[in-house]
Design a protein around this motif. Structure first.
Motif, PDB file in Angstrom:
ATOM      1  N   LEU A   1       8.643   6.760  25.520  1.00 11.36           N
ATOM      2  CA  LEU A   1       9.086   8.140  25.411  1.00 11.36           C
ATOM      3  C   LEU A   1       9.172   8.790  26.781  1.00 11.36           C
ATOM      4  CD1 LEU A   1       9.491   9.992  22.919  1.00 11.36           C
ATOM      5  CD2 LEU A   1       7.212  10.855  23.375  1.00 11.36           C
ATOM      6  N   LEU A   2       8.151   8.554  27.581  1.00 11.39           N
ATOM      7  CA  LEU A   2       8.116   9.181  28.891  1.00 11.39           C
ATOM      8  C   LEU A   2       8.978   8.399  29.887  1.00 11.39           C
ATOM      9  CD1 LEU A   2       4.355  10.130  29.074  1.00 11.39           C
ATOM     10  CD2 LEU A   2       6.290  11.585  28.500  1.00 11.39           C
TER      11      LEU A   2
ATOM     12  N   ARG B   1      11.827   6.855  29.422  1.00 12.89           N
ATOM     13  CA  ARG B   1      13.254   7.121  29.288  1.00 12.89           C
ATOM     14  C   ARG B   1      14.137   5.889  29.490  1.00 12.89           C
ATOM     15  NH1 ARG B   1      15.204  12.756  29.505  1.00 12.89           N
ATOM     16  NH2 ARG B   1      13.371  13.874  28.779  1.00 12.89           N
TER      17      ARG B   1
ATOM     18  N   PRO C   1      19.072   9.847  17.146  1.00 10.81           N
ATOM     19  CA  PRO C   1      19.274  10.806  16.057  1.00 10.81           C
ATOM     20  C   PRO C   1      20.751  10.892  15.655  1.00 10.81           C
ATOM     21  CG  PRO C   1      17.844  11.749  17.718  1.00 10.81           C
ATOM     22  CD  PRO C   1      18.374  10.471  18.283  1.00 10.81           C
ATOM     23  N   ASN C   2      21.629  10.840  16.659  1.00 14.39           N
ATOM     24  CA  ASN C   2      23.059  10.929  16.365  1.00 14.39           C
ATOM     25  C   ASN C   2      23.531   9.705  15.581  1.00 14.39           C
ATOM     26  OD1 ASN C   2      25.381  12.620  16.793  1.00 14.39           O
ATOM     27  ND2 ASN C   2      26.219  10.891  17.904  1.00 14.39           N
TER      28      ASN C   2
ATOM     29  N   HIS D   1      11.241   8.461  14.012  1.00 14.30           N
ATOM     30  CA  HIS D   1      11.553   7.810  15.293  1.00 14.30           C
ATOM     31  C   HIS D   1      10.450   6.819  15.679  1.00 14.30           C
ATOM     32  CE1 HIS D   1      15.001  10.346  15.737  1.00 14.30           C
ATOM     33  NE2 HIS D   1      14.257  11.426  15.594  1.00 14.30           N
ATOM     34  N   GLU D   2       9.223   7.193  15.406  1.00 12.25           N
ATOM     35  CA  GLU D   2       8.107   6.311  15.735  1.00 12.25           C
ATOM     36  C   GLU D   2       8.086   5.098  14.802  1.00 12.25           C
ATOM     37  OE1 GLU D   2       4.303   8.165  15.550  1.00 12.25           O
ATOM     38  OE2 GLU D   2       3.262   6.429  16.345  1.00 12.25           O
TER      39      GLU D   2
ATOM     40  N   PHE E   1       5.150   3.130  22.078  1.00 13.59           N
ATOM     41  CA  PHE E   1       6.066   4.238  21.792  1.00 13.59           C
ATOM     42  C   PHE E   1       5.947   5.370  22.807  1.00 13.59           C
ATOM     43  CE2 PHE E   1       6.809   8.249  19.446  1.00 13.59           C
ATOM     44  CZ  PHE E   1       8.152   8.084  19.191  1.00 13.59           C
ATOM     45  N   TYR E   2       4.720   5.795  23.069  1.00 21.12           N
ATOM     46  CA  TYR E   2       4.512   6.959  23.923  1.00 21.12           C
ATOM     47  C   TYR E   2       4.993   6.710  25.354  1.00 21.12           C
ATOM     48  CZ  TYR E   2       2.114  10.808  26.217  1.00 21.12           C
ATOM     49  OH  TYR E   2       1.836  11.917  26.971  1.00 21.12           O
TER      50      TYR E   2
ATOM     51  N   PHE F   1      16.022  13.887  11.598  1.00 21.14           N
ATOM     52  CA  PHE F   1      16.806  13.451  12.751  1.00 21.14           C
ATOM     53  C   PHE F   1      16.774  14.434  13.916  1.00 21.14           C
ATOM     54  CE2 PHE F   1      19.804  11.231   9.537  1.00 21.14           C
ATOM     55  CZ  PHE F   1      18.894  10.208   9.405  1.00 21.14           C
ATOM     56  N   ALA F   2      16.838  15.715  13.600  1.00 18.72           N
ATOM     57  CA  ALA F   2      17.103  16.641  14.701  1.00 18.72           C
ATOM     58  C   ALA F   2      16.590  18.049  14.462  1.00 18.72           C
ATOM     59  CB  ALA F   2      18.611  16.681  14.947  1.00 18.72           C
TER      60      ALA F   2
ATOM     61  N   VAL G   1       8.899  13.486  14.099  1.00 17.40           N
ATOM     62  CA  VAL G   1       8.771  12.326  14.968  1.00 17.40           C
ATOM     63  C   VAL G   1       8.451  11.057  14.184  1.00 17.40           C
ATOM     64  CG1 VAL G   1       6.320  12.466  15.481  1.00 17.40           C
ATOM     65  CG2 VAL G   1       7.885  11.698  17.241  1.00 17.40           C
TER      66      VAL G   1
ATOM     67  N   GLY H   1      10.838  18.485  16.284  1.00 13.37           N
ATOM     68  CA  GLY H   1      11.535  17.518  15.434  1.00 13.37           C
ATOM     69  C   GLY H   1      10.555  16.622  14.723  1.00 13.37           C
TER      70      GLY H   1
END
Lengths: 597, 282
Positions: free
Chosen positions: A268-269, A271, A379-380, A558-559, A264-265, A546-547, A555, A553
């Protein structure tokens, strides 16, 4: 008895075993087979009378099986051995298959036989047969084994291939070379079997436009045809239709091969979004689809021809049956919107009772986490999805012109387990398991659950069900008022009883009175607190999930979603399952690792 | 504190009004951040947008709503939808009408939970500028205050359980995917929380930098606020006999106003106290 369940994951069968044995009064603890030491520690702490492994891919350490009776639940008939049991049964077109409960020994699946149960095979994916027939037979075999162990007099049967009822054999692991589709040679029937045998894991590896993908979710097409076997000739609702030498098949899902998994991490970085998980086929292929035409069907599909359809409707004796069979019960934004359209059309039909059938394996499991994860803005997409599913639930709750029934044949989890409460009646097959909680996904939850759940089970139980993410069996569900009726476990009897009861309701002399009562009840509830207020309050919590932007936020969601979609195993067995860890209730709130359902 | 822009919604059925407003607001900024302008031509379109876009649905700072659109009261109904159906009490809503006769100011202010009312004739660029600026400030302060109360409640509910405190802090201490460019850390008694999920070495490096940098004193106990030129900011709560040393280190695209610094300071103070009174294992 003190029974320790050792399982590779807390999957449907393990949940069913947990619920059944708990219901019989046994003291159950569970450990995931994350490492030999985890297993040893669980055994040492719990000191079980019996160990049962409902779903185990790992080997049990010798020092465990040599000192404790360990029962392995093997998805094969007596004498069948090996890791690809069900795959071979489907591939070879077996008419009857079974489950065997056998003692763990050094040699794989070669121990003494404690119980066995058989079932008739049907055309269907491995996952579907596992969830229905295997789970049902395995539950019988587990309960029988426990009774036999308790009796202390039962002598298990050694594996003896000379016995006439030992029809199975040792089979190797099924490889991709065994599964490979030869589009120039294989007929539709063969292609169906090959994909079914590898669905949901590992999938059949195939090449499309020069790229390698695993294929999942196959359906026969009765009308469309193409000249070149294997070529994509149409698409519909995320699925692709491919020509075969004697017809065509729909493939609903694909997974791209050979992409390195990242934690995950790092993701995240990094992208860089890597779509290395199962997704609707058109989402994976995207531009490669080119100008392949869409093959549309009616929003309320009523024909019975062979084709790929997620939503369809039938009607008989003033009862309408709305089916929504979404892959793994996951309902994405567009699917919810189509379901809403279909529901609105069904409500206009001239019938008195509308039965919400859900799908064959799941009634619904709520939002579509894989599509959310794959979207450019998760999130959207989460927000769109939760609003779309809420719209469906609201439509069911506010239906005034007919009585509605949620008829649950498959399982239900998260938002799906709440959404089914929107109907006036909830009838459920006996062996179904609900997971009416959002916590393992780090979410507060919506689907009007804050209105629907306490209304049925009261606030105390509602809190207990949502705060402690445990599976719920139907006996308990009925006892606490979560559901109204339990229907038989076998498909034919289930359907017969459902039809008979639904038709009786439609023909009831009390029908108008019941409908009036429903309207009055809704008006009263609306006056006390509008439905919109429940939704608004739920979405205020989800907003943070979500946001959140003021302090950051949430997390966890998401995780958890990333781990779920990428099938990342938890680091440890959740405290609420591992009774042997002696953790207190307070820790239930502190879960950050999702379960691998 | 982690906004990249301020989402603003304009709803009007006159395309010219939308275009002109959008042009007028194009270069507005508040706290150095631009506006992100969303438009809708009707109540129905606005509702669809809110359900379809998480930013408009969840993080809308300001909304300018025309009154007469598909019906004579569509804008007022939209206001009601935002406040009651969405449960959104935070967005600063302004009613902007071309026909004040159909929706008199006093009646509208009395009946609807709005933050302002003006006629389209009054809607000069300067008027929009002052409204946007003041309402974003209001939105940020009010939002931070609510979020601080929420965090405080969660910390209080965690009691003396350190595990529970960490759970309550996870939304603050761990970055979500879309916020990777605004990292943040919580440090208590020299320990970076969630160190296996954040870049703890970076936090240690930044703290070293901040150590000798002058900051703004926040109270006599030695608490301070420091900001460097790269946008990294630190709220530091000093150790006392009654509380642990606690720090909130973060990168934000803008310098917060005093009220926001004070709110963050109160959260970090509460963390220091809660941590001090908590235990490792419960």
């Amino acid at each position: 008895m003190r029974i320790l369940l050792i399982s590779s994951s807390y999957n449907g069968l393990c949940q069913r075993a947990h619920v059944e044995l708990d219901g019989l009064g046994h003291d159950i603890s569970i450990t995931l087979a994350l490492s030999p030491d985890d297993v040893r520690r669980a055994v040492a702490l719990f000191q079980p009378d019996l160990i049962i492994c409902p779903f185990l891919k790992e080997k049990i350490p010798e020092d465990v099986w040599s000192r404790h009776l360990c029962i392995i639940v093997h998805p094969g008939i007596k004498g069948d051995r090996g890791p690809s049991s069900l795959d071979w049964a489907i591939m070879n077109g077996e008419g009857e298959w079974g489950v065997t409960a056998l003692a763990a020994v050094e040699e794989m699946d070669a121990g003494d036989i404690w119980a066995t149960a058989t079932f008739e095979m049907r055309p269907g994916s491995k996952a579907s047969i596992y969830r229905r027939e295997v789970t049902r037979a395995a539950t019988r075999a587990i309960v029988e084994t426990v009774e036999r162990v308790e009796s202390r007099s039962f002598v298990p049967e050694p594996l003896d291939y000379s016995q006439p009822d030992v029809r199975g054999q040792l089979r190797p692991v099924m490889k991709q070379v065994d599964r490979k589709i030869d589009w120039e040679v294989d007929k539709v029937e063969t292609i169906l079997r090959k994909v079914h045998a590898g669905d949901s894991a590992p999938g059949v590896l195939d090449t499309i436009n020069g790229e390698e993908y695993y294929l999942f979710g196959i359906h026969e097409e009765g009308r469309l045809r193409g000249w070149q076997p294997g070529a994509i000739i149409a698409h519909r609702h995320g699925a692709i239709c491919r020509a075969a030498i004697d017809g065509a098949v729909w493939i609903t899902h694909l997974k791209k091969k050979n992409i390195e998994k990242s934690p995950f991490y790092k993701r995240l970085l990094g992208r860089q979004k890597q779509l290395d998980f199962k997704l609707p086929a058109t989402m994976v292929l995207r531009d490669a689809l080119g100008d392949i035409p869409e093959s549309p069907i009616d929003p309320l599909y009523m024909e019975d021809g062979k084709t790929f359809k997620e939503i369809w409707y039938e009607e008989q004796n003033q009862v309408g049956y709305l089916h929504f069979d979404f892959h793994n019960g996951a309902m994405g934004t567009e699917q919810c919107r189509r379901l809403l359209d279909a529901y609105r059309l069904a409500v206009q039909r001239p019938c008195k009772v509308l039965v919400l059938m859900g799908g064959t394996d799941f009634w619904s499991n709520g939002v579509h986490l894989n599509i959310i994860e794959a979207s450019d803005n998760p999130p959207n997409e989460s927000w769109r999805n939760i609003n779309a599913i809420d719209d469906v639930v609201r439509e069911i709750i506010t239906t005034e012109n007919k009585l509605t029934i949620s008829s649950v044949w498959g399982g239900a989890g998260a938002g799906g387990a709440m959404a089914l409460l929107a109907a006036d009646r909830v009838w459920v097959r006996e062996g179904v398991i609900f997971n009416p909680h959002y916590k393992t996904m780090g979410l507060y939850g919506s689907e009007y659950w804050t209105y629907l759940l306490p209304k049925r089970v009261g606030p105390v139980k509602a809190l207990e069900l949502t705060e402690t993410p445990l599976p719920l069996g139907m006996k308990k569900a009925k006892a606490i008022g979560y559901i109204d009726e339990i229907l038989p476990d076998a498909f034919a009897e289930y359907m017969a009883q459902l039809r008979q009861k639904a038709e009786a309701l439609a023909a009831s002399p009390d029908y108008e009175r019941l409908l009036d009562g429903k309207r009055e009840h809704r008006q009263r509830d609306e006056k006390a607190r509008p439905l919109s207020a429940y939704r608004a309050a739920e979405l205020q919590h989800m907003k943070m999930n979500f946001a959140g932007k003021f302090y950051g936020g949430e997390v966890n969601y998401h995780e958890a979603r990333y781990n779920f979609v990428h099938k990342i195993r938890p680091k440890e067995t959740a405290a609420y399952l591992a009774k042997h860890m002696r953790l207190d209730m307070a820790r239930f709130n502190e879960l950050r690792q999702p379960l691998a359902y | 504190m982690f906004f990249k822009h301020w989402p603003v919604l304009l709803v009007d059925d006159e395309p010219d009004v939308l275009t002109i407003s959008r042009l007028a607001m194009k270069h507005f900024d508040v706290y150095g951040l631009p506006l992100k302008i969303y438009t809708a031509a009707s109540k129905a379109e606005a509702i669809d947008l809110m359900n379809d876009n998480v930013e408009v649905g969840c993080s809308l700072a300001v909304a300018f709503l025309d009154v007469v659109m598909e019906t004579d009261t569509a804008g007022l109904e939209l206001c009601d939808y935002i406040r009651n159906d969405m449960g959104n009490k935070l967005t600063q809503i302004f009613i902007r009408t071309g026909q004040p006769g159909l929706a008199p100011e006093r009646e509208v202010i009395d009946k609807y939970d709005i933050n302002g009312y003006f006629s389209k004739v009054e809607a000069t660029e300067d008027k929009l500028y002052s409204l946007v600026k003041s309402s974003v400030r209001q939105y940020l302060s009010y939002g931070m205050a609510l979020a601080t109360i929420d965090l405080s409640n969660n910390l209080m509910a965690a009691g003396a359980s350190r595990r529970k405190i960490l759970y309550a802090l996870s939304p603050v201490g761990i970055i979500s995917p879309e916020q990777a460019d605004t990292p943040r850390w919580l440090i208590v008694d020299d320990q970076v929380l969630f160190s296996d999920e954040v870049d703890a070495d970076e936090a240690v490096r930044l703290l070293e930098q901040f150590r000798n940098q002058d900051g703004i004193p926040l109270d006599p106990a030695g608490d301070r606020y420091v900001r460097n030129e790269d946008g990294y900011q630190l709220i530091q709560v000093a150790r006392t006999p009654a509380r642990s040393e606690a720090m909130f280190l973060f990168k934000s695209p803008f310098s917060p106003p005093d009220i926001v610094i004070n709110l963050m300071h109160s959260f970090v103070k509460q963390l220091g106290i809660a941590w001090h009174h908590s235990k490792e294992e419960d």
